[in-house]
Design a protein around this motif. Sequence first.
Motif, PDB file in Angstrom:
ATOM      1  N   PHE A  35      32.503  49.815  16.808  1.00  0.00           N
ATOM      2  CA  PHE A  35      33.541  48.797  16.622  1.00  0.00           C
ATOM      3  C   PHE A  35      34.096  48.235  17.926  1.00  0.00           C
ATOM      4  O   PHE A  35      34.176  47.010  18.078  1.00  0.00           O
ATOM      5  N   PRO A  36      34.478  49.068  18.901  1.00  0.00           N
ATOM      6  CA  PRO A  36      34.992  48.466  20.140  1.00  0.00           C
ATOM      7  C   PRO A  36      33.949  47.588  20.836  1.00  0.00           C
ATOM      8  O   PRO A  36      34.277  46.526  21.369  1.00  0.00           O
ATOM      9  N   LYS A  37      32.687  48.020  20.812  1.00  0.00           N
ATOM     10  CA  LYS A  37      31.628  47.236  21.465  1.00  0.00           C
ATOM     11  C   LYS A  37      31.362  45.945  20.712  1.00  0.00           C
ATOM     12  O   LYS A  37      31.263  44.875  21.316  1.00  0.00           O
ATOM     13  N   ALA A  38      31.228  46.036  19.407  1.00  0.00           N
ATOM     14  CA  ALA A  38      30.912  44.857  18.593  1.00  0.00           C
ATOM     15  C   ALA A  38      32.027  43.822  18.643  1.00  0.00           C
ATOM     16  O   ALA A  38      31.770  42.624  18.538  1.00  0.00           O
ATOM     17  N   MET A  39      33.257  44.281  18.831  1.00  0.00           N
ATOM     18  CA  MET A  39      34.390  43.367  18.873  1.00  0.00           C
ATOM     19  C   MET A  39      34.717  42.907  20.290  1.00  0.00           C
ATOM     20  O   MET A  39      35.676  42.175  20.510  1.00  0.00           O
ATOM     21  N   GLY A  40      33.924  43.347  21.278  1.00  0.00           N
ATOM     22  CA  GLY A  40      34.112  42.883  22.652  1.00  0.00           C
ATOM     23  C   GLY A  40      35.299  43.480  23.372  1.00  0.00           C
ATOM     24  O   GLY A  40      35.891  42.838  24.235  1.00  0.00           O
ATOM     25  N   VAL A  59      27.998  43.831  23.089  1.00  0.00           N
ATOM     26  CA  VAL A  59      28.175  43.379  21.708  1.00  0.00           C
ATOM     27  C   VAL A  59      26.901  43.626  20.889  1.00  0.00           C
ATOM     28  O   VAL A  59      26.963  44.099  19.750  1.00  0.00           O
ATOM     29  N   VAL A  60      25.748  43.360  21.476  1.00  0.00           N
ATOM     30  CA  VAL A  60      24.478  43.607  20.776  1.00  0.00           C
ATOM     31  C   VAL A  60      24.334  45.090  20.455  1.00  0.00           C
ATOM     32  O   VAL A  60      23.993  45.459  19.327  1.00  0.00           O
ATOM     33  N   VAL A  61      24.602  45.948  21.430  1.00  0.00           N
ATOM     34  CA  VAL A  61      24.507  47.391  21.195  1.00  0.00           C
ATOM     35  C   VAL A  61      25.497  47.813  20.111  1.00  0.00           C
ATOM     36  O   VAL A  61      25.172  48.622  19.236  1.00  0.00           O
ATOM     37  N   GLY A  62      26.685  47.266  20.147  1.00  0.00           N
ATOM     38  CA  GLY A  62      27.683  47.586  19.127  1.00  0.00           C
ATOM     39  C   GLY A  62      27.209  47.231  17.727  1.00  0.00           C
ATOM     40  O   GLY A  62      27.341  48.021  16.789  1.00  0.00           O
ATOM     41  N   TRP A  63      26.633  46.041  17.583  1.00  0.00           N
ATOM     42  CA  TRP A  63      26.136  45.641  16.260  1.00  0.00           C
ATOM     43  C   TRP A  63      24.920  46.466  15.830  1.00  0.00           C
ATOM     44  O   TRP A  63      24.744  46.771  14.643  1.00  0.00           O
ATOM     45  N   LEU A  64      24.074  46.847  16.784  1.00  0.00           N
ATOM     46  CA  LEU A  64      22.945  47.724  16.459  1.00  0.00           C
ATOM     47  C   LEU A  64      23.435  49.090  15.986  1.00  0.00           C
ATOM     48  O   LEU A  64      22.907  49.658  15.025  1.00  0.00           O
ATOM     49  N   GLU A  65      24.450  49.621  16.667  1.00  0.00           N
ATOM     50  CA  GLU A  65      25.021  50.899  16.247  1.00  0.00           C
ATOM     51  C   GLU A  65      25.632  50.790  14.857  1.00  0.00           C
ATOM     52  O   GLU A  65      25.471  51.694  14.025  1.00  0.00           O
ATOM     53  N   LEU A  66      26.321  49.704  14.597  1.00  0.00           N
ATOM     54  CA  LEU A  66      26.943  49.518  13.286  1.00  0.00           C
ATOM     55  C   LEU A  66      25.883  49.373  12.189  1.00  0.00           C
ATOM     56  O   LEU A  66      26.003  49.970  11.116  1.00  0.00           O
TER      57      LEU A  66
END
Length: 134
Positions: A35-40, A59-66
């Motif tokens: 969440f912190p990564k995907a939300m910048g 952000v890409v890594v965050g969305w991949l993790e999600l």
Amino acid sequence: MTTTSHSARTRPVAGTITLWAMQVLLALIFAFMAFPKAMGDPIAVAPFDLIGLGIPGMVVVGWLELAGAIALLIPRLCGLASICQVPLMIGATILSALVTPDLVVIPALTLVLVCIVAWFRRYDTVALIQIVRR
């Protein structure tokens, strides 16, 4: 026609419950970290700046993790999701060793758990590939 995967036919009930508990735990870890990564979140940027990925990479890594967290909870996708999370966690372990060596145990342990799930879900992954190839 319902097909049962090889692993579902041969794994004891206690093993299946343990495996699902690990998958739920991993899904929670990945969602919490994503969440912190995907939300910048600016606080999460420093490690990604260090390796030259910056905010877009974060952000890409965050969305991949999600996406991986969600897929770990879907029976047909959980094997493939765990395999896809292995290289992500290898990178996270290496990056953590470089940036915050005191905290390297967290991604390293997560990597071990993902590898265990990937191994025990390997027949499910093969079954998914066979379905896709049809």
